[in-house]
Design a protein around this motif. Sequence first.
Motif, PDB file in Angstrom:
ATOM      1  N   CYS B  20      21.128  49.745  28.560  1.00  0.00           N
ATOM      2  CA  CYS B  20      21.694  48.202  28.152  1.00  0.00           C
ATOM      3  C   CYS B  20      20.580  47.943  28.773  1.00  0.00           C
ATOM      4  O   CYS B  20      20.372  47.907  29.557  1.00  0.00           O
ATOM      5  CB  CYS B  20      23.297  48.339  27.974  1.00  0.00           C
ATOM      6  N   CYS B  23      21.356  46.076  32.741  1.00  0.00           N
ATOM      7  CA  CYS B  23      21.631  47.610  33.447  1.00  0.00           C
ATOM      8  C   CYS B  23      21.112  47.378  35.062  1.00  0.00           C
ATOM      9  O   CYS B  23      20.033  47.460  34.944  1.00  0.00           O
ATOM     10  CB  CYS B  23      21.496  49.286  32.681  1.00  0.00           C
ATOM     11  N   ASN B  25      20.241  49.971  36.121  1.00  0.00           N
ATOM     12  CA  ASN B  25      19.145  51.307  36.291  1.00  0.00           C
ATOM     13  C   ASN B  25      17.824  50.634  36.164  1.00  0.00           C
ATOM     14  O   ASN B  25      16.733  51.169  36.577  1.00  0.00           O
ATOM     15  CB  ASN B  25      19.397  52.282  35.079  1.00  0.00           C
ATOM     16  N   ALA B 128      29.462  56.979  32.885  1.00  0.00           N
ATOM     17  CA  ALA B 128      28.838  56.027  31.541  1.00  0.00           C
ATOM     18  C   ALA B 128      28.633  55.939  30.523  1.00  0.00           C
ATOM     19  O   ALA B 128      28.723  55.878  29.787  1.00  0.00           O
ATOM     20  CB  ALA B 128      27.909  54.981  32.333  1.00  0.00           C
ATOM     21  N   GLN B 201      24.669  50.006  41.863  1.00  0.00           N
ATOM     22  CA  GLN B 201      24.359  49.696  41.016  1.00  0.00           C
ATOM     23  C   GLN B 201      25.097  49.646  39.179  1.00  0.00           C
ATOM     24  O   GLN B 201      25.632  50.372  38.768  1.00  0.00           O
ATOM     25  CB  GLN B 201      23.547  51.216  39.528  1.00  0.00           C
ATOM     26  N   CYS B 203      27.338  48.786  36.079  1.00  0.00           N
ATOM     27  CA  CYS B 203      27.234  48.873  34.644  1.00  0.00           C
ATOM     28  C   CYS B 203      27.066  47.773  33.499  1.00  0.00           C
ATOM     29  O   CYS B 203      29.284  47.882  33.787  1.00  0.00           O
ATOM     30  CB  CYS B 203      27.836  50.162  34.373  1.00  0.00           C
ATOM     31  N   SER B 205      28.486  47.907  30.918  1.00  0.00           N
ATOM     32  CA  SER B 205      28.927  47.874  29.867  1.00  0.00           C
ATOM     33  C   SER B 205      29.996  48.989  29.992  1.00  0.00           C
ATOM     34  O   SER B 205      31.519  48.358  29.033  1.00  0.00           O
ATOM     35  CB  SER B 205      28.192  49.159  28.685  1.00  0.00           C
ATOM     36  N   PHE B 206      30.939  49.347  31.356  1.00  0.00           N
ATOM     37  CA  PHE B 206      32.045  49.923  30.915  1.00  0.00           C
ATOM     38  C   PHE B 206      32.592  49.834  32.188  1.00  0.00           C
ATOM     39  O   PHE B 206      33.851  50.447  32.891  1.00  0.00           O
ATOM     40  CB  PHE B 206      31.712  51.658  31.070  1.00  0.00           C
TER      41      PHE B 206
ATOM     42  N   VAL D  43      24.916  54.105  24.570  1.00  0.00           N
ATOM     43  CA  VAL D  43      26.075  53.360  24.609  1.00  0.00           C
ATOM     44  C   VAL D  43      25.081  51.190  24.110  1.00  0.00           C
ATOM     45  O   VAL D  43      25.252  50.934  23.539  1.00  0.00           O
ATOM     46  CB  VAL D  43      26.056  53.158  25.678  1.00  0.00           C
TER      47      VAL D  43
HETATM   48  S1  SF4 Z   1      26.197  51.674  29.904  1.00  0.00           S
HETATM   49 FE1  SF4 Z   1      26.113  51.061  31.748  1.00  0.00          FE
HETATM   50  S2  SF4 Z   1      25.226  52.500  33.257  1.00  0.00           S
HETATM   51 FE2  SF4 Z   1      24.715  53.075  31.279  1.00  0.00          FE
HETATM   52  S3  SF4 Z   1      22.942  51.966  30.148  1.00  0.00           S
HETATM   53 FE3  SF4 Z   1      23.957  51.085  29.537  1.00  0.00          FE
HETATM   54  S4  SF4 Z   1      24.976  49.604  31.897  1.00  0.00           S
HETATM   55 FE4  SF4 Z   1      24.059  51.127  32.194  1.00  0.00          FE
END
Ligand code: SF4
Lengths: 289, 289, 561, 561
Positions: B20, B23, B25, B128, B201, B203, B205-206, D43
């Motif tokens: 995403c 993120c 990452n 995630a 890290q 996330c 989204s979650f 996602v």
């Molecule tokens: S769901 Fe969370 S960990 Fe996975 S790519 Fe999206 S932001 Fe990164």
Amino acid sequence: MTTEEQSQKLFDSDDEIAWCPGCGNFAILTAIKTALFELNKRPEEILMVSGIGQAAKLPHYIRTNGFNGLHGRALPPAVAAKIVNPELTVIVHSGDGDTYGEGGNHFIHNIRRNVDIAHFVHDNQIYALTKGQASPTTALGQVTGIQTKGNLDQPLNPIMLALAAGASFVARGFTGHQEHLINLMKEAISHPGYALIDILQPCVSFNKVNTHRWYADRVYELPKEYDTGNLSQALEQALEWGEKIPIGIFYREEKPTFSDHLVWLADRPPLVDRVWEPRDAEKFMKELE
Amino acid sequence: MTTEEQSQKLFDSDDEIAWCPGCGNFAILTAIKTALFELNKRPEEILMVSGIGQAAKLPHYIRTNGFNGLHGRALPPAVAAKIVNPELTVIVHSGDGDTYGEGGNHFIHNIRRNVDIAHFVHDNQIYALTKGQASPTTALGQVTGIQTKGNLDQPLNPIMLALAAGASFVARGFTGHQEHLINLMKEAISHPGYALIDILQPCVSFNKVNTHRWYADRVYELPKEYDTGNLSQALEQALEWGEKIPIGIFYREEKPTFSDHLVWLADRPPLVDRVWEPRDAEKFMKELE
Amino acid sequence: MDFNILVGGAAGQGVDTVAKVLELILKKQGVEVFSHKDYMSRVRGGHNFHQIRFADRPLYSHREDLDVLIALDATTVKVHSSQLSAQSVLIADESYRTEISAGKALWLPLKEKAVEAGTKLTEGTVAVGAVLRLFDFDFAKVWPVLQSLFKVEIFEVNRRALELGYTLTEPQFKLEFTESQPKIMVTGNQAIGLGALAAGVSFYSGYPMTPSTGIMSYLASKMEEAGIVVEQAEDEIAAINMAIGASYAGARAMTATSGGGFCLMVEGLGLAAMTETPLVIAEIQRPGPVTGFPTRTEQGDLAFVLTASQGEFPRMIIALRDPEDAFYQTFRAFNLADKFQIPVILLGDQYLGDYYQTIPPFDFSGLTIERALAGEEVWKQTEHYQRYKLTENGISPRLVPGRCGTQVVLADSDEHTEDGHITEAADVRVAMTNKRMQRLEQLREEVQEPWVVGQTDPEIVLLAWGSSAGPVREAIELLEEDYSIGALIFGDIYPLPTKLLKDLKPNVTMLINVEQNATGQLAALIRQEALIACTHSILRYDGRPMSGQYISDRVKEVISK
Amino acid sequence: MDFNILVGGAAGQGVDTVAKVLELILKKQGVEVFSHKDYMSRVRGGHNFHQIRFADRPLYSHREDLDVLIALDATTVKVHSSQLSAQSVLIADESYRTEISAGKALWLPLKEKAVEAGTKLTEGTVAVGAVLRLFDFDFAKVWPVLQSLFKVEIFEVNRRALELGYTLTEPQFKLEFTESQPKIMVTGNQAIGLGALAAGVSFYSGYPMTPSTGIMSYLASKMEEAGIVVEQAEDEIAAINMAIGASYAGARAMTATSGGGFCLMVEGLGLAAMTETPLVIAEIQRPGPVTGFPTRTEQGDLAFVLTASQGEFPRMIIALRDPEDAFYQTFRAFNLADKFQIPVILLGDQYLGDYYQTIPPFDFSGLTIERALAGEEVWKQTEHYQRYKLTENGISPRLVPGRCGTQVVLADSDEHTEDGHITEAADVRVAMTNKRMQRLEQLREEVQEPWVVGQTDPEIVLLAWGSSAGPVREAIELLEEDYSIGALIFGDIYPLPTKLLKDLKPNVTMLINVEQNATGQLAALIRQEALIACTHSILRYDGRPMSGQYISDRVKEVISK
Ligand code: SF4
Ligand SMILES: Cc1ncc(C[n+]2csc(CCOP(=O)(O)OP(=O)(O)O)c2C)c(N)n1
Ligand SMILES: Cc1ncc(C[n+]2csc(CCOP(=O)(O)OP(=O)(O)O)c2C)c(N)n1
Ligand code: SF4
Ligand SMILES: [Mg+2]
Ligand SMILES: [Mg+2]
């Protein structure tokens, strides 16, 4: 009759014991029977759970409920049974290989759950039933039939690991200190939450290094003054292993157990007694209309 | 060109990144590329190993050798590959679920092995890829799609656990401190033996609790004076998690690595280059005569 | 000449040592030996025994009727005296004296003589001495064996014990044999280990599990000399994933386990297949479900390993038939795994794993290691290397990371593109599935037809697999005089070679599957793959191996019904 | 009336919300809905879509040809415009304008109107408005749906967006339907969860794995109301072992996973069988091997679950055919597990797990929970209770620890005596194996024959199982006018019910297995169990579900060859 004799009577199994003469497991068997007797427990109130190994045969040698499951998998059925029926006193007996090797992941994660069970590890620092390979607690460099050039992996310190994972009761016992062990067991069983005793248990057949003598020469009981409520000190104390080996309760803390978190079940009967009709689920279907 | 740009060029993969926008990452990906570049590594000298999860997609997004294996099982193939070819720089990238959940047993036991690899855990305190369930590092009580009544299990402290299991290099990083993270990575890769960095890290989204902000408000870098050679102090320091969260190297120790124990291979070529003919085994048959 | 000696006692009583001494002495005499071990899952006590059979011709299985019974405890007398016949001899200490229904009982002062020799621990050796006398053995060949088995400290006392025992009996049986070729005496597990060593295995990761542990300890004992790594994993999941990592990195890698451990390797099996990483796995069966009978034998896992792991992928399964076969097939398994980049499963069992058999030495001269790795022409190309390149035969050129110039090697467990990157494309999925499954078709051409035993175009055909090979062969020998009978004995079992099955003549009146399991797993596979149904089946599932005699008796039963 | 709307876009663009709004509005209108979801394992980004089909009669599968295509991004236009026909309508923002080969393209100011409504996030809602107008929908039924879906804060802006969208188009399609019975709209995973709740499940332990996670989250959402425990385990090994412990302790327990997680449950499966602990496991398949296609569909694990775990033991496998079947069969599974004290595996897949279907409400009145526990007469006896008592029907009276007076209950994974103690006795082994396998024979009598669809005594017979039920049924409807065709659709799949198979008339000229896998796993099972070989097969293994139309086309292809 002595307590021990009375406990033998109450908890005696008719199964023939297949352990070697002189094995440390006998002392553990006697200790647990005595502890249960002294705690006024009845066979039918107890559930003994184990994996596979010499230690794990224990549920056959005591007359209580028993679940002798898979190698490494004693903890998951034990905690689940306790969640389903909190009235059971659930005790896990398993080996060092069972618990810290094959079952290592359940060990760490069930500490996180803090379900109210007692966990007694017969730690003979060897895989005994399979005839003498290194276990996670075998010393670095120790030679065995498989570790022919000496064990290549440094040993785990179960006490440290349990403390680091957040266990609420962490102790070490020794089969050579029987009274002490019985007391530890009683404390562990009475402790609300997950309670670990790593029990030093000589294996006369396969561990010629960590013999009864070896342990007896090194163990000492943590003094009365030792503060069992201090985590940092417990971690420090847990580092001691070598010339001297402390036994006793390293750490104890009362914190919410798994069932304390199940607030929505607080006023309900144990799951084992749950009364339910198919129609009771009909309301959930209504939501899909 | 900046180091970052140069590293991008050298290590750029042609695979489309599926993370995403926003993120954490991405910061890790940039950091590892930069660290490798600054260490003068070439793509073909590196092996990136991962399990399954968002973090575990990283080997696709960098041009090096890569082994994207099973959920929870990044470490076993990684250490084995290193044993077979010690000339490879082996780095594991995996998630908190991958490493401490499904893979918890390999985590503990590979610390015991002390194989010379670096292990970078993308710790977003959540599962995630599977859309937001609690991971072993999710806070007690945090509500998710499965932990509908709040997470029932207390979180693990990966730093504590690694220290307790005897890791020879234990650090924590944060995607928001990029330079610091790059340096940690370089140290970890250069460390002889198993080196862990637990990387905070976000996330987006979650995990709406442990956001970039949440971390940024709390993390602080361990001071220069901090003694990385003191285990007891490291354990004490590792307990700190809450209002303030230390990042940096908690502990570092040089001790024999797994290959140091393989003395009988010392004068031989790496296993990958082993020269062998069936006839070379004939001598073993003679023993059976 | 065909003799059978049983030595029994409790675990820890030295039964193993007595057996070892006898086996080696017999082997040194130049006779053929077949020695089978029956032991309990405990370290002391209980009841263990060895049946040591020897003859002047190759032996393929154990026997149950005894010529000599050496009883080191009362239980052994009780349990085994029914196996004695009129000509047999029982040797036991006089303290166990009781009535026996057949045979000659020699109640000897074994314990007393042992004490006289120096320690009561030599009771077994005294018994061995008594037995040697029964057969009027060549003593010259005995001493070197004793010397090789006992440390100097205890050699003397054992020598004395043997001599004292020798005085207790009189010659009774006649040894008849001609000096023969040099032999090796080997178990199935050793043969697997040796086959792996010959094939160049350099990385073994495993987790102890009876009855597979012998493979690991054999390899571990050769670590230094062979220059390899044998590592005990924390669990079987790690064991297989380590082996896969080692293989990916370029080593020939292997793991072994029994059914319970294999359960934990199932996902790894699929990983080897999906990443196209060669892997050899030995599954040494014991009776299940789950813990079952840890030290006993069964052929109960064929159906399991046939389809273990989710999804569909090519695999090769080879059932090992005897120690000689175990050696050559293990060697072949490594070549097949490399050639097709697939997992190859070797199916053994406790019987095969543990029995000792004398066989001719292995011929190393015909063995060639074929790694089937791609060469410079692939990695020196200018394009990026593609690990999963679609090729005509479904086999992608394989390179080893760090050993292919500036190329990199990406392996992936998701469905992937030719580069090894995650994909979601339907057409790529179909192409990759076809590529994987295509190799199964090639394997069908590679498989070896079953061994054919007995008469040509027989009316009664036995179908068997794996370690039943020996017992079935012996059964056929016992039966073929009276019946038109033969057998097909499967080694390669998946993909199932079906040529000989389909060639079976219409004159076959009885098609009997002979298996050590309760459901007839080979028969089910044959129905599935060849649409041929067995008419009868002989199944044993009490954890005890079938002997030739046992099978022969059961076949007669079936025929007479 | 039979319409099909596809809404597509990138993950995170709100495709799911648009689909949900449409599905609910349609359902509230009283039409039948079948909505299928195609999503990637990521996602954000990528390409996801829903195909929402609705009609005035029950729908059994999705369709590929579209009446309306709602494209929230350019990719959707590119990928799906080929599914449009002359009468179809494409709705997309004007910024994606391009040439399309068929149908009417409406390039609308969706983004602009969204901003006008209050936020660009409502682009999808604007599109929904435009679609509603195309069908001239009853607005009165729309608001409650919107209100139920959106929090107050965003309801207003979505209402505005919908109204704005409504002004952008003109009526084009005609809705024709009569008010019908009340319906529920449910996915397969929800139906499994609800079936389990009805059956009284009180302990669920699982580990997240697509596409099975829906079962766990459904149950977790009912924890408080139902008074149950749903616990996320550290791994699948723990998940199944916890469920077994809970069942042993007296709860109705369940776990669910997909193929990869099932790999890790294989040993636990055997443990349930060996300890005779009832257990229900849902295995929701996705394409393998290993990680494969995490969010897509396949029927690739049948062969795996059939024989998973070492050794031999009875198990029951039920393939779930549609959400309605999923509910009733899940309920039944708990009763069967209790009755026979065995593990029961429910086989679903991503297609079944995720698609929404309108169906009649479940009938709870016919459901009875049958725990089959032994009563006081057993535990009040004076002798010690024997958990594994040998009985005539192979079923031992089962008691729950701590709920049977002073009796104790000992369960064991080794081969055991009637008391549950470890044994090594050959005769006990045989008796216990027979006792276990005996229940498989009883199960054979319990199994339900496959659904019969199509003509009676047809010449062409399709054989299918599980979630292909709907598509096959629809295919038959498409084909039966022109051909003599019918189908058998298996739900109970192991033990395989063979009566109808064996009753197939000799006039059958084509026997075609229709499966979502590459090797034809049902066909193999039928060869094995019924010695019947299919003449043709239709296999799809690209991760995409077969529609009725797809099957019908493939059948015609097969016939015309
Ligand atoms: S769901 Fe969370 S960990 Fe996975 S790519 Fe999206 S932001 Fe990164
Ligand atoms: C899955 C699986 N792997 C391996 C085994 C073989 N096995 C049985 S007991 C054991 C080791 C036991 O060691 P420990 O737990 O220390 O117990 P001890 O015998 O020393 O008391 C092993 C490896 C098994 N039964 N199951
Ligand atoms: C055996 C198995 N169980 C479960 C899964 C499903 N799964 C894939 S990723 C994942 C969790 C990933 O969490 P984490 O490791 O924290 O990575 P993140 O996505 O957060 O980066 C799970 C449970 C799987 N692929 N394999
Ligand atoms: S082998 Fe060791 S642990 Fe097992 S019974 Fe004997 S002495 Fe005890
Ligand atoms: Mg042990
Ligand atoms: Mg995570």
